[in-house]
Design a protein around this motif. Structure first.
Motif, PDB file in Angstrom:
ATOM      1  N   PRO A 120       0.833  -1.211   0.000  1.00  0.00           N
ATOM      2  CA  PRO A 120       0.000   0.000   0.000  1.00  0.00           C
ATOM      3  C   PRO A 120       0.866   1.260   0.000  1.00  0.00           C
ATOM      4  O   PRO A 120       1.901   1.312   0.664  1.00  0.00           O
ATOM      5  CB  PRO A 120      -0.778  -0.104   1.316  1.00  0.00           C
ATOM      6  N   CYS A 121       0.419   2.259  -0.778  1.00  0.00           N
ATOM      7  CA  CYS A 121       1.179   3.501  -0.841  1.00  0.00           C
ATOM      8  C   CYS A 121       0.540   4.525   0.098  1.00  0.00           C
ATOM      9  O   CYS A 121      -0.461   4.245   0.760  1.00  0.00           O
ATOM     10  CB  CYS A 121       1.234   4.018  -2.275  1.00  0.00           C
ATOM     11  N   LEU A 122       1.108   5.721   0.134  1.00  0.00           N
ATOM     12  CA  LEU A 122       0.589   6.726   1.064  1.00  0.00           C
ATOM     13  C   LEU A 122      -0.737   7.320   0.573  1.00  0.00           C
ATOM     14  O   LEU A 122      -1.495   7.865   1.370  1.00  0.00           O
ATOM     15  CB  LEU A 122       1.640   7.807   1.311  1.00  0.00           C
ATOM     16  N   PHE A 123      -1.023   7.188  -0.733  1.00  0.00           N
ATOM     17  CA  PHE A 123      -2.358   7.588  -1.207  1.00  0.00           C
ATOM     18  C   PHE A 123      -3.395   6.590  -0.691  1.00  0.00           C
ATOM     19  O   PHE A 123      -4.499   6.978  -0.312  1.00  0.00           O
ATOM     20  CB  PHE A 123      -2.396   7.655  -2.743  1.00  0.00           C
ATOM     21  N   CYS A 124      -3.024   5.313  -0.688  1.00  0.00           N
ATOM     22  CA  CYS A 124      -3.921   4.284  -0.125  1.00  0.00           C
ATOM     23  C   CYS A 124      -4.248   4.623   1.329  1.00  0.00           C
ATOM     24  O   CYS A 124      -5.402   4.526   1.761  1.00  0.00           O
ATOM     25  CB  CYS A 124      -3.257   2.908  -0.142  1.00  0.00           C
ATOM     26  N   VAL A 125      -3.227   5.038   2.079  1.00  0.00           N
ATOM     27  CA  VAL A 125      -3.411   5.330   3.505  1.00  0.00           C
ATOM     28  C   VAL A 125      -4.354   6.526   3.682  1.00  0.00           C
ATOM     29  O   VAL A 125      -5.240   6.512   4.542  1.00  0.00           O
ATOM     30  CB  VAL A 125      -2.041   5.597   4.179  1.00  0.00           C
ATOM     31  N   ARG A 148      -9.573   2.342  -4.734  1.00  0.00           N
ATOM     32  CA  ARG A 148      -9.664   3.550  -5.572  1.00  0.00           C
ATOM     33  C   ARG A 148      -8.292   4.168  -5.842  1.00  0.00           C
ATOM     34  O   ARG A 148      -8.191   5.191  -6.500  1.00  0.00           O
ATOM     35  CB  ARG A 148     -10.576   4.597  -4.912  1.00  0.00           C
ATOM     36  N   CYS A 149      -7.262   3.561  -5.307  1.00  0.00           N
ATOM     37  CA  CYS A 149      -5.924   4.136  -5.514  1.00  0.00           C
ATOM     38  C   CYS A 149      -5.349   3.627  -6.828  1.00  0.00           C
ATOM     39  O   CYS A 149      -5.507   2.462  -7.175  1.00  0.00           O
ATOM     40  CB  CYS A 149      -4.992   3.771  -4.365  1.00  0.00           C
ATOM     41  N   GLY A 150      -4.689   4.522  -7.524  1.00  0.00           N
ATOM     42  CA  GLY A 150      -4.104   4.131  -8.807  1.00  0.00           C
ATOM     43  C   GLY A 150      -2.639   3.753  -8.696  1.00  0.00           C
ATOM     44  O   GLY A 150      -1.894   3.896  -9.649  1.00  0.00           O
ATOM     45  N   CYS A 151      -2.232   3.271  -7.529  1.00  0.00           N
ATOM     46  CA  CYS A 151      -0.788   3.029  -7.357  1.00  0.00           C
ATOM     47  C   CYS A 151      -0.321   1.755  -8.052  1.00  0.00           C
ATOM     48  O   CYS A 151       0.862   1.449  -8.066  1.00  0.00           O
ATOM     49  CB  CYS A 151      -0.395   3.022  -5.888  1.00  0.00           C
ATOM     50  N   GLY A 152      -1.261   1.010  -8.596  1.00  0.00           N
ATOM     51  CA  GLY A 152      -0.832  -0.121  -9.418  1.00  0.00           C
ATOM     52  C   GLY A 152      -0.682  -1.427  -8.671  1.00  0.00           C
ATOM     53  O   GLY A 152      -0.333  -2.435  -9.257  1.00  0.00           O
TER      54      GLY A 152
END
Ligand SMILES: [Zn+2]
Length: 285
Positions: free
Chosen positions: A183-188, A264-268
């Protein structure tokens, strides 16, 4: 050229007697135990403390009454407690040199400065700003929330990054983001907005606001943990904060939180890959 192999007990593993005829090497983590220690074995142990060629050890042992197979068995038992042969040490040092890894510290403040000092003591090079893109890991320091551009930069460059955020009741360390794999920080941030719909509005107000400076005690606590995480990451050990973060309060109480890849996160990262049950979040460490 004939290289004579010197056998020597590694002084990092102290020798103690477990009983009148059993020795142990290493105290906290014993690496070898030799039982039925005879006078011949004692002679060989004495020689091994200073270092002795293999042929010399057999000669000494046989003179003191041990037969060849007994000496071979003794050496086999003792092997983990011996200093590695010089050529093996040389290879290990060369391999370590070939992969010198470095860290970039993104952010300022007493904890960022303190981490710089701690990494120096651990022998970990810190990349200057101009070489930040060459770093193997970035540690981000901030207050309350990060301007998304700060972590987007490292996500885009595929550089693992560890966020450290100070607030008005302690600090949050992690999750350690391995782009494309956790998980990235946008996910958080999306996760936080799910639990508190007002969070995006609050976060916008906090971008330019700083809490009172972190206490020295909290800073020391956080920096010690971050330095250990950095050291583990560079050494290739398990990422303990992959999809996890630590909340450290000003009294040193630590809570562990689980994060998930947000749909909804686009971090892939494929949702589910690093997803853990949301129910298991906010459990005490
Ligand atoms: Zn994400």
């Amino acid at each position: 050229m004939i290289v004579r192999m010197i056998l020597k007990l590694n002084p990092e593993h102290p020798l103690v007697w477990r009983s009148p005829d059993t020795i142990q090497l290493g105290i906290d983590r014993p690496v070898a135990v030799v039982d039925r220690v005879t006078p011949a074995i004692e002679v060989m142990l004495f020689a091994l403390q200073a270092g002795v060629p293999r042929s010399g050890l057999y000669m000494l042992g046989e003179e003191a009454g041990a037969d060849h197979s007994t000496i071979t068995a003794f050496l086999k038992q003792l092997r983990p407690a011996l200093v590695a042969p010089a050529h093996e040490r040389h290879h290990a040092i060369e391999a370590a040199r070939a992969i010198v890894k470095s860290v970039h510290i993104d952010g300022a403040g007493q904890s960022a400065n303190r981490l710089r000092g701690a990494l120096g003591e651990l022998g970990i090079p810190v990349c200057p700003d101009g070489e930040a893109d060459e770093a193997d890991l970035v540690v981000l320091f901030g207050y309350y929330v990060f301007d998304p551009e700060r972590h987007r930069r490292w996500l885009r460059r595929d550089i693992p990054h560890l966020p450290v955020l100070f607030g008005d009741n302690g600090a949050r360390i992690g999750p350690m983001v391995e782009p494309g794999d956790s998980p990235c920080l946008f996910c958080v941030e999306l996760e936080r907005a799910d639990t508190d719909p007002a969070w995006p509005a609050i976060a916008a107000q906090l971008l330019t606001r700083h809490p009172p400076a972190e206490s020295v005690r909290l800073s020391l606590d956080v920096v010690a943990r971050v330095a250990a995480l950095v050291d583990d990451h560079l050494a290739g050990r398990t990422n303990r904060l992959r999809a996890h973060s630590l909340g450290v309060d000003p009294n040193g109480h630590v809570t562990r939180h689980v994060h998930r890849v947000h749909e909804r996160c686009g971090c892939g990262v494929l949702p589910g890959l690093a997803t853990l049950t949301p129910d298991s979040s906010r459990r005490s460490a």
